[in-house]
Write a protein that holds these residues in place. Structure first.
Motif, PDB file in Angstrom:
ATOM      1  N   GLU A 151       0.877  -1.212   0.072  1.00  0.00           N
ATOM      2  CA  GLU A 151       0.157   0.045  -0.013  1.00  0.00           C
ATOM      3  C   GLU A 151       0.783   1.204  -0.166  1.00  0.00           C
ATOM      4  OE1 GLU A 151      -3.359   2.331   2.816  1.00  0.00           O
ATOM      5  OE2 GLU A 151      -2.703   0.198   3.325  1.00  0.00           O
ATOM      6  N   ALA A 152       1.847   1.125   0.870  1.00  0.00           N
ATOM      7  CA  ALA A 152       2.741   2.564   0.988  1.00  0.00           C
ATOM      8  C   ALA A 152       3.532   2.660  -0.578  1.00  0.00           C
ATOM      9  CB  ALA A 152       3.833   2.144   2.024  1.00  0.00           C
ATOM     10  N   LEU A 153       4.141   1.373  -1.125  1.00  0.00           N
ATOM     11  CA  LEU A 153       4.561   1.655  -2.284  1.00  0.00           C
ATOM     12  C   LEU A 153       3.611   2.161  -3.356  1.00  0.00           C
ATOM     13  CD1 LEU A 153       7.148  -1.446  -2.237  1.00  0.00           C
ATOM     14  CD2 LEU A 153       7.725   0.867  -1.845  1.00  0.00           C
ATOM     15  N   ARG A 154       2.423   1.733  -3.431  1.00  0.00           N
ATOM     16  CA  ARG A 154       1.493   2.149  -4.318  1.00  0.00           C
ATOM     17  C   ARG A 154       1.309   3.799  -4.079  1.00  0.00           C
ATOM     18  NH1 ARG A 154      -1.376  -1.856  -3.740  1.00  0.00           N
ATOM     19  NH2 ARG A 154      -2.772  -0.744  -2.139  1.00  0.00           N
ATOM     20  N   GLN A 207       3.749   5.946  -5.850  1.00  0.00           N
ATOM     21  CA  GLN A 207       4.023   5.468  -7.157  1.00  0.00           C
ATOM     22  C   GLN A 207       5.272   4.671  -7.436  1.00  0.00           C
ATOM     23  OE1 GLN A 207       4.849   9.789  -8.267  1.00  0.00           O
ATOM     24  NE2 GLN A 207       2.658  10.058  -8.694  1.00  0.00           N
ATOM     25  N   LEU A 208       5.416   3.475  -6.564  1.00  0.00           N
ATOM     26  CA  LEU A 208       6.417   2.628  -6.846  1.00  0.00           C
ATOM     27  C   LEU A 208       5.566   1.167  -6.846  1.00  0.00           C
ATOM     28  CD1 LEU A 208       9.027   3.817  -4.093  1.00  0.00           C
ATOM     29  CD2 LEU A 208       9.224   4.135  -6.654  1.00  0.00           C
ATOM     30  N   GLN A 209       4.372   1.229  -7.263  1.00  0.00           N
ATOM     31  CA  GLN A 209       3.698  -0.064  -7.189  1.00  0.00           C
ATOM     32  C   GLN A 209       4.230  -1.242  -7.803  1.00  0.00           C
ATOM     33  OE1 GLN A 209       2.584   2.840  -8.158  1.00  0.00           O
ATOM     34  NE2 GLN A 209       1.565   2.536 -10.154  1.00  0.00           N
ATOM     35  N   GLU A 210       5.201  -1.248  -8.792  1.00  0.00           N
ATOM     36  CA  GLU A 210       5.847  -2.235  -9.269  1.00  0.00           C
ATOM     37  C   GLU A 210       7.411  -2.523  -8.836  1.00  0.00           C
ATOM     38  OE1 GLU A 210       5.682  -1.562 -13.530  1.00  0.00           O
ATOM     39  OE2 GLU A 210       3.618  -1.354 -13.634  1.00  0.00           O
ATOM     40  N   LEU A 211       7.571  -1.903  -7.733  1.00  0.00           N
ATOM     41  CA  LEU A 211       8.641  -1.991  -7.263  1.00  0.00           C
ATOM     42  C   LEU A 211       8.963  -3.437  -6.555  1.00  0.00           C
ATOM     43  CD1 LEU A 211      11.529  -0.386  -6.982  1.00  0.00           C
ATOM     44  CD2 LEU A 211      10.814   0.243  -4.635  1.00  0.00           C
ATOM     45  N   ASP A 212       9.993  -4.189  -6.678  1.00  0.00           N
ATOM     46  CA  ASP A 212      10.349  -5.409  -5.905  1.00  0.00           C
ATOM     47  C   ASP A 212      11.063  -5.112  -4.747  1.00  0.00           C
ATOM     48  OD1 ASP A 212      11.325  -7.770  -4.944  1.00  0.00           O
ATOM     49  OD2 ASP A 212      11.528  -8.675  -6.881  1.00  0.00           O
ATOM     50  N   VAL A 241      11.204   5.611  -1.724  1.00  0.00           N
ATOM     51  CA  VAL A 241      11.129   4.366  -0.975  1.00  0.00           C
ATOM     52  C   VAL A 241      11.410   4.969   0.669  1.00  0.00           C
ATOM     53  CG1 VAL A 241      12.877   2.603  -0.169  1.00  0.00           C
ATOM     54  CG2 VAL A 241      12.571   2.834  -2.476  1.00  0.00           C
ATOM     55  N   PHE A 242      11.925   5.789   0.947  1.00  0.00           N
ATOM     56  CA  PHE A 242      11.983   6.259   2.457  1.00  0.00           C
ATOM     57  C   PHE A 242      10.623   6.934   2.919  1.00  0.00           C
ATOM     58  CE2 PHE A 242      16.473   5.528   1.690  1.00  0.00           C
ATOM     59  CZ  PHE A 242      16.829   4.939   2.997  1.00  0.00           C
ATOM     60  N   LEU A 243      10.160   7.791   1.917  1.00  0.00           N
ATOM     61  CA  LEU A 243       8.925   8.136   2.015  1.00  0.00           C
ATOM     62  C   LEU A 243       7.730   7.132   2.341  1.00  0.00           C
ATOM     63  CD1 LEU A 243       8.776  11.138  -0.510  1.00  0.00           C
ATOM     64  CD2 LEU A 243       9.001  11.588   1.830  1.00  0.00           C
ATOM     65  N   ALA A 244       7.592   6.013   1.573  1.00  0.00           N
ATOM     66  CA  ALA A 244       6.984   4.977   1.824  1.00  0.00           C
ATOM     67  C   ALA A 244       7.091   4.182   3.233  1.00  0.00           C
ATOM     68  CB  ALA A 244       7.408   3.867   0.654  1.00  0.00           C
ATOM     69  N   GLY A 245       8.268   4.451   3.930  1.00  0.00           N
ATOM     70  CA  GLY A 245       8.553   3.999   5.113  1.00  0.00           C
ATOM     71  C   GLY A 245       7.633   4.734   6.074  1.00  0.00           C
ATOM     72  N   ILE A 246       7.139   5.777   5.989  1.00  0.00           N
ATOM     73  CA  ILE A 246       6.273   6.888   6.901  1.00  0.00           C
ATOM     74  C   ILE A 246       4.982   5.787   6.945  1.00  0.00           C
ATOM     75  CG2 ILE A 246       4.804   8.861   7.053  1.00  0.00           C
ATOM     76  CD1 ILE A 246       7.238  10.375   5.552  1.00  0.00           C
TER      77      ILE A 246
END
Length: 537
Positions: free
Chosen positions: A121-124, A127-132, A148-153
């Motif tokens: 959900e965070a990666l989506r 805008q990183l929904q396809e990131l492995d 990536v670090f912003l997704a960590g929030i």
């Protein structure tokens, strides 16, 4: 949430960065920390995050903050999951799902059964929904690493967040997501940024300077208004003090002349009266002492005024003393400089742009070149500057004098001194004293002239680049700027903006900084649409 008491930090080389800082941040506060490059903003964030030891003073925290650092490739040795600090829990979850329900795996997971869903959900969201999650960080772009670090929030859901230049590598779409998050978040936020659109999402500005931390209760635009009022008041004080200094000097001169006349008149009377020589000498000495004492009194008053005036001048922002002198490029407005008809270019056997391009540039225009990361902006710039020929289509160029300025100001040669660099651009044959006067105008004092350019900050490189452009025989027909504000502090961006607004030639600017584009009066936009399947440039 956070209290700083008399906080000081000294570099290992014994240089004091700041002293006795005071700051209090309550839960839910959102504060933008600003200040000149070198004032210690990033260092202060590292101290609060616990990444550096405090030299003196106290930091009180309710909980350890989640920190989003500037990205310099320092995480390239990690996989995405490791950078996000979720690798241990994910490994435990997968082991449990495969049947390993040992106490060790359950402890590692710590009942966090939704960790995988939160990651997705965070990666989506960013805008990183396809990131492995198993990808190495080294394979990602700067913008992807930041996301990536912003997704960590979203994954860790901290209540206190530190952000250091979070929009630096983000494209326009990524920045919009960041702005929305900052506006809507309920977390306590302390951020460092030169992105003025982002700063306007925050409603308290904390300025870090030699005086300490000063708080302004409003967004960045409000802060600017207050600083403008402060500067105007300071300029009024300077003018008033300059007037007082002139009057003090005039009064000194009048008093000394009056005393000298009195002394001369007294001497004449004494000679007529036939006073003995010994007595005459005594009277003359007394008169000289009186004059000397009078001068000392005036010198003291004038010295105090001079000190007060210098202190006031020291408080003025540096850029208020700058003067630009760009000559006209010599081209009449409207002259066609560049025209491209149905051009496209291949990269690794794939066309760069979804549709062939028709592009034109006329003299005197101010144009923004937009497009997401990988849309081929750099390739188009190379075609315009005759460093690349398109695979298909036709190109017309009538640009005789163009300057390309990137975000690192790499036209500045690191091997040269500041003075040598300016001399290289001196096609108008200015004399040495004129060049040094020009350097002073751009805030390079005598102590800076022999410095190696390799030691200059981003803002100093920018100022030297502008100075170099002003000593050429003729201003460039076209200035191309590629993300020019990325490595500049707010004051340096203001200097660059003032310079570009005085330049009368043609501007082509690649920038995700909407505030900057508005300030330099961009008139037209060229937007690129890259092919989705191509490798990014």
């Amino acid at each position: 949430m956070l209290i700083l008491k008399n906080l000081s930090y000294t570099h290992p080389d014994k240089e004091v960065l700041f002293q006795n800082l005071q700051l209090s941040i309550s839960a839910g506060d959102k504060i933008a920390l600003i200040g000149a490059n070198g004032s210690g903003k990033s260092t202060l964030l590292k101290l609060i995050a616990g990444d550096l030891p405090v030299t003196d003073g106290l930091i009180q925290l309710i909980e350890k903050p989640y920190s989003i650092p500037q990205i310099f490739g320092q995480y390239n040795h990690l996989r995405v999951a490791e950078a996000l600090q979720v690798d241990v829990k994910l490994n435990a979850l997968h082991a449990i799902l495969k049947g390993d329900v040992s106490e060790q795996q359950l402890q590692l997971l710590n009942d966090d059964w939704t960790i995988e869903e939160r990651c997705a959900e965070a990666l989506r969201y960013w805008q990183l929904q396809e990131l492995d999650l198993n990808l190495p960080m080294s394979s990602l772009s700067g913008g992807q690493k930041t996301k990536v670090f912003l997704a960590g929030i979203h994954i860790h859901q901290p209540s206190f967040i530190l952000l250091d230049e979070p929009s630096n590598h983000l494209d326009t779409a990524g920045r919009e997501v960041l702005y929305h998050y900052i506006r809507s978040s309920k977390a306590t936020i302390l951020l460092v940024s030169h992105d003025r659109t982002l700063l306007n999402c925050i409603h308290t500005v904390a300025e870090l300077s030699r005086k300490g931390i000063s708080l302004y209760g409003g967004n960045y635009d409000f802060y600017l208004e207050q600083k403008t009022l402060e500067t105007e008041a300071l300029l009024d004080d300077v003018k008033s003090k300059e007037k007082a200094l002139r009057k003090a000097k005039e009064k000194e001169q009048e008093s000394i002349e009056r005393q000298q006349k009195l002394n001369a008149r007294g001497k004449g009377k004494q000679e007529k009266a036939g006073i003995p020589t010994i007595a005459m000498n005594t009277l003359r000495n007394n008169a000289e002492k009186s004059t000397s004492k009078l001068k000392a009194v005036h010198d003291g008053k004038i010295g105090n005024i001079k000190d007060e005036l210098q202190n006031l001048r020291n408080e003025l922002p540096d850029f208020s003393q700058m003067r630009f002198g760009f000559d006209d490029s010599g081209l009449h407005n409207g002259k066609r400089l560049f025209a491209a008809t149905t051009i496209n270019h291949t990269y690794e056997k794939q066309f760069l742009w979804a549709n062939d391009l028709d592009v034109f540039i006329n003299s005197g225009e101010r144009i923004a070149l937009r497009g997401s990361n990988g849309s081929g902006k750099t390739s188009l710039l190379k075609i315009i500057l005759e460093k690349l020929e398109p695979t298909r289509g036709s190109v017309y160029r009538s640009i005789f004098n163009a300057v390309y300025i990137d975000q690192d100001y790499s036209l500045i040669s690191n091997q040269l001194t500041v003075y040598q660099q300016l001399q290289q651009y001196n096609t108008s044959a200015l004399q040495e004293h004129e060049l040094k006067s020009r350097l002073n105008r751009f805030l390079f004092t005598k102590d800076d002239w022999e410095k190696r350019c390799s030691s200059l900050s981003g803002g100093e490189r920018m100022r030297l680049m502008l100075c170099c452009l002003t000593v050429r025989y003729q201003s460039p027909d076209l200035i191309v700027l590629d993300e020019p504000t990325n490595n500049l502090d707010l004051q340096s961006i203001s200097i660059l903006t003032m310079a570009l607004n005085q330049y009368k030639g043609t501007l082509l600017v690649v920038s995700h900084d909407e505030y900057f584009l508005k300030e330099i009066a961009i008139e037209r936009t060229i937007t690129l649409q890259g092919c989705k399947t191509k490798s990014p440039l």
